[in-house]
Design a protein around this motif. Structure first.
Motif, PDB file in Angstrom:
ATOM      1  N   ILE A 131      34.278  27.060   7.953  1.00  0.00           N
ATOM      2  CA  ILE A 131      33.845  25.693   7.652  1.00  0.00           C
ATOM      3  C   ILE A 131      33.703  25.525   6.141  1.00  0.00           C
ATOM      4  CG2 ILE A 131      31.974  24.012   7.898  1.00  0.00           C
ATOM      5  CD1 ILE A 131      31.367  25.218  10.625  1.00  0.00           C
ATOM      6  N   ALA A 132      34.359  24.515   5.616  1.00  0.00           N
ATOM      7  CA  ALA A 132      34.267  24.210   4.184  1.00  0.00           C
ATOM      8  C   ALA A 132      33.814  22.755   4.031  1.00  0.00           C
ATOM      9  CB  ALA A 132      35.610  24.418   3.504  1.00  0.00           C
ATOM     10  N   ILE A 133      32.689  22.558   3.370  1.00  0.00           N
ATOM     11  CA  ILE A 133      32.156  21.210   3.201  1.00  0.00           C
ATOM     12  C   ILE A 133      31.667  21.013   1.762  1.00  0.00           C
ATOM     13  CG2 ILE A 133      31.479  20.782   5.591  1.00  0.00           C
ATOM     14  CD1 ILE A 133      28.740  21.768   4.978  1.00  0.00           C
ATOM     15  N   GLU A 134      31.640  19.756   1.362  1.00  0.00           N
ATOM     16  CA  GLU A 134      31.161  19.412   0.028  1.00  0.00           C
ATOM     17  C   GLU A 134      29.715  18.931   0.104  1.00  0.00           C
ATOM     18  OE1 GLU A 134      33.834  16.514  -1.519  1.00  0.00           O
ATOM     19  OE2 GLU A 134      35.373  17.997  -2.051  1.00  0.00           O
ATOM     20  N   LYS A 135      28.921  19.370  -0.865  1.00  0.00           N
ATOM     21  CA  LYS A 135      27.523  18.974  -0.944  1.00  0.00           C
ATOM     22  C   LYS A 135      27.331  18.078  -2.168  1.00  0.00           C
ATOM     23  CE  LYS A 135      22.854  20.831  -1.639  1.00  0.00           C
ATOM     24  NZ  LYS A 135      22.049  22.059  -1.797  1.00  0.00           N
ATOM     25  N   PRO A 136      26.998  16.811  -1.971  1.00  0.00           N
ATOM     26  CA  PRO A 136      26.794  15.927  -3.122  1.00  0.00           C
ATOM     27  C   PRO A 136      25.485  16.271  -3.822  1.00  0.00           C
ATOM     28  CG  PRO A 136      26.242  14.786  -1.096  1.00  0.00           C
ATOM     29  CD  PRO A 136      26.775  16.123  -0.684  1.00  0.00           C
ATOM     30  N   VAL A 137      25.530  16.354  -5.129  1.00  0.00           N
ATOM     31  CA  VAL A 137      24.318  16.637  -5.901  1.00  0.00           C
ATOM     32  C   VAL A 137      24.174  15.601  -7.007  1.00  0.00           C
ATOM     33  CG1 VAL A 137      24.281  19.111  -5.409  1.00  0.00           C
ATOM     34  CG2 VAL A 137      25.575  18.276  -7.358  1.00  0.00           C
ATOM     35  N   LEU A 138      22.951  15.208  -7.246  1.00  0.00           N
ATOM     36  CA  LEU A 138      22.677  14.211  -8.280  1.00  0.00           C
ATOM     37  C   LEU A 138      21.468  14.655  -9.089  1.00  0.00           C
ATOM     38  CD1 LEU A 138      23.057  11.459  -9.641  1.00  0.00           C
ATOM     39  CD2 LEU A 138      21.668  10.450  -7.813  1.00  0.00           C
ATOM     40  N   ALA A 139      21.697  14.944 -10.361  1.00  0.00           N
ATOM     41  CA  ALA A 139      20.597  15.325 -11.245  1.00  0.00           C
ATOM     42  C   ALA A 139      19.778  14.081 -11.579  1.00  0.00           C
ATOM     43  CB  ALA A 139      21.150  15.956 -12.518  1.00  0.00           C
ATOM     44  N   VAL A 140      18.496  14.275 -11.752  1.00  0.00           N
ATOM     45  CA  VAL A 140      17.614  13.157 -12.082  1.00  0.00           C
ATOM     46  C   VAL A 140      17.671  12.905 -13.583  1.00  0.00           C
ATOM     47  CG1 VAL A 140      15.270  12.268 -12.008  1.00  0.00           C
ATOM     48  CG2 VAL A 140      16.116  13.711 -10.146  1.00  0.00           C
ATOM     49  N   ALA A 141      18.145  11.733 -13.958  1.00  0.00           N
ATOM     50  CA  ALA A 141      18.237  11.371 -15.372  1.00  0.00           C
ATOM     51  C   ALA A 141      16.903  10.824 -15.865  1.00  0.00           C
ATOM     52  CB  ALA A 141      19.333  10.324 -15.571  1.00  0.00           C
ATOM     53  N   ASP A 142      16.666  10.969 -17.185  1.00  0.00           N
ATOM     54  CA  ASP A 142      15.427  10.448 -17.773  1.00  0.00           C
ATOM     55  C   ASP A 142      15.317   8.936 -17.567  1.00  0.00           C
ATOM     56  OD1 ASP A 142      14.786  12.975 -18.606  1.00  0.00           O
ATOM     57  OD2 ASP A 142      15.514  12.700 -20.657  1.00  0.00           O
ATOM     58  N   THR A 143      16.463   8.237 -17.612  1.00  0.00           N
ATOM     59  CA  THR A 143      16.431   6.780 -17.424  1.00  0.00           C
ATOM     60  C   THR A 143      15.960   6.413 -16.024  1.00  0.00           C
ATOM     61  OG1 THR A 143      18.796   6.886 -16.825  1.00  0.00           O
ATOM     62  CG2 THR A 143      18.253   6.321 -19.105  1.00  0.00           C
ATOM     63  N   GLU A 144      16.327   7.242 -15.038  1.00  0.00           N
ATOM     64  CA  GLU A 144      15.903   6.992 -13.658  1.00  0.00           C
ATOM     65  C   GLU A 144      14.391   7.145 -13.531  1.00  0.00           C
ATOM     66  OE1 GLU A 144      17.311   8.216  -9.116  1.00  0.00           O
ATOM     67  OE2 GLU A 144      17.916   9.443 -10.842  1.00  0.00           O
ATOM     68  N   VAL A 145      13.859   8.159 -14.202  1.00  0.00           N
ATOM     69  CA  VAL A 145      12.412   8.363 -14.190  1.00  0.00           C
ATOM     70  C   VAL A 145      11.705   7.207 -14.885  1.00  0.00           C
ATOM     71  CG1 VAL A 145      10.525   9.851 -14.969  1.00  0.00           C
ATOM     72  CG2 VAL A 145      12.649  10.873 -14.102  1.00  0.00           C
ATOM     73  N   ASP A 146      12.238   6.810 -16.046  1.00  0.00           N
ATOM     74  CA  ASP A 146      11.626   5.705 -16.802  1.00  0.00           C
ATOM     75  C   ASP A 146      11.631   4.413 -15.993  1.00  0.00           C
ATOM     76  OD1 ASP A 146      11.189   7.403 -18.910  1.00  0.00           O
ATOM     77  OD2 ASP A 146      13.002   6.814 -20.007  1.00  0.00           O
TER      78      ASP A 146
END
Length: 453
Positions: A131-146
């Motif tokens: 089984i081969a699958i892709e895992k989406p990852v999203l780093a938290v940007a400073d703008t998102e926190v602000d």
């Protein structure tokens, strides 16, 4: 005992079973003999009650117990001899004719009945390492926190009393009474509700009509409930709200700094940002997990294709179909509104039901073959977490689950499923792919609501 196979079709089996009257009578006499030393009857010394006398008094009730036990034992032997795993409890059909039943009870006739069973399929597990699958990852940007901190700040903005008319951004404390066609409706009235004009908190068009209102002024606000409004009885209806402004307040200055963070119970602005970032990370992780799990289940479904027990599929479909039709009724939608027909929709959801049953069986088989178990401590933690969702009723919730094994199973099942998923993800080839926020939270184009569970 005589067993004759009547049906062997797919996962369905049906048998005719004959239990000889002599065997039933012998078992009943043995049961009565056991009772002899325990029954206390006037006129008889302990242990001296004749079996014949017991048979006259208790024969029918004892025979009923013997028949029930014999049927269960016969059914168990059929399952054991066939090497079956049952999908459902056996469906037993006993004689219905009163005369025939009486002959069995009187010991004059053998007991003949039919039993139908549905068995679980034999599952050949696939190669999980393929089984081969892709895992989406999203780093938290400073703008998102602000941006998140800014939303928190806006929700905690101070307001001060204001003279004169309300403007966009002002907070108006209102009381209102709603009516449709001149009749008041449930949930349409409230007292002293704070509302920031322009916040979009109320029905579209409501807030705009409060612009210019003054304290102690009453206005008739006319709106139309959205067609998809959650309360189906109000959806699409025109309504009037007799609205009185109790107080007008203007937004005060807001400075997002350490002092603001302390108002929220944090040591500093930096600490507030770290907490916000942690929450966003949890949200992103949960969204990523959901997509990875869906892709993993898709892969499992591709690796394992087999017939599922019809009754399990029917029960799953009925649950899904009930939810779908109830939601459509609430939204006053038809199948044509969804670009389909009821027949086609039923066919689609029947496939989804079979998929869910199939995947459930596969996950159960994986768990059994790999000794994946849910500990009592894990279930206890789930109960505690569930109880916390009902402040003030924690003890009642705890007692409910403690006394209800079926309800407890509803907490155990998702824990087991997640542990199996974790096990599979360790074996599968998982590739992390950076994505945007829109991509992470977008629904898959081919995903139906019923497939999310």
């Amino acid at each position: 005992m005589q067993v004759t196979e009547l049906l062997a079709e797919g996962l369905k089996r049906e048998y005719r079973v004959v239990l000889p009257a002599t065997e039933l009578d012998a078992k009943a006499n043995a049961r009565l003999a056991e009772m002899k030393d325990k029954v206390r009857l006037n006129g008889f010394r302990p242990g001296k009650v004749p079996v014949a006398h017991l048979k006259r008094m208790y024969g029918k009730s004892v025979l009923a117990e013997v028949i029930d036990q014999a049927v269960n034992e016969a059914n168990s032997k059929i399952v054991e001899d066939g090497g079956f795993k049952l999908a459902m409890q056996p469906k037993v059909e006993l004689p219905q004719d009163e005369a025939a039943v009486q002959e069995v009870i009187d010991g004059k006739a053998d007991l003949s009945y039919t039993v139908g069973i549905e068995v679980l399929p034999k599952i050949e597990l696939g190669d999980f390492k393929s089984i081969a699958i892709e895992k989406p990852v999203l780093a938290v940007a400073d703008t998102e926190v602000d941006e998140a901190v800014a939303r928190i700040a806006e929700a905690n903005r101070p307001f001060t009393d204001k003279e004169g008319a309300a403007e966009k951004g002002d907070r108006v404390t209102i009381s209102f009474v709603g009516s449709i066609d001149g009749e008041k409706f449930d949930g349409g009235s409230a007292e002293d509700v704070p509302l920031v004009i322009g916040s979009g908190s109320f029905i579209p068009g409501f807030e705009d009509q409060l612009t210019g209102i003054k304290a102690d002024e009453t206005r008739i606000v006319k709106v139309t409930f959205p067609a998809d409004y959650q309360a189906a009885q109000l959806a699409g209806k025109d309504a009037e709200f007799e609205t009185t402004a109790k107080k007008i307040e203007a937004p005060g200055e807001l400075t997002v700094d350490d002092e603001f963070a302390k108002i929220l119970g944090m040591d500093s602005l930096e600490a507030l940002k770290e907490q916000v970032k942690s929450r966003i990370v949890q949200e992103h992780t949960a969204a990523s997990r959901a997509k990875v799990k869906r892709r993993l289940l898709d892969a499992l479904d591709g690796l394992h294709q087999f017939d599922v027990p019809p009754t399990l599929a029917e029960q799953e479909f009925e649950g899904i179909w009930g939810s779908v039709t109830q939601e459509m009724e609430a939204q006053k939608k038809s199948f044509s509104d969804e670009g389909t027909t009821e027949e086609d929709a039923r066919a689609d959801y029947e496939k989804i039901a079979k998929r869910r049953v199939r995947l459930g069986l596969v996950l159960a088989e994986i768990g059994e073959k790999n000794n994946i178990q849910v500990s009592d401590d894990e279930v206890t933690r789930a109960v505690v977490e569930r109880a916390r969702q009902f402040p003030g009723q924690e003890q009642q919730v705890w007692e409910f689950y403690r006394k209800n094994a079926q309800a407890l199973a509803t907490l155990r099942a998702p824990i087991f499923e997640e542990k199996v998923v974790d096990f599979l993800l360790e074996l599968a080839q998982v590739k992390e792919i950076p994505v945007t926020r829109e991509e992470l939270y977008a629904e898959d184009a081919d995903e139906k609501p019923a497939e999310k569970a």
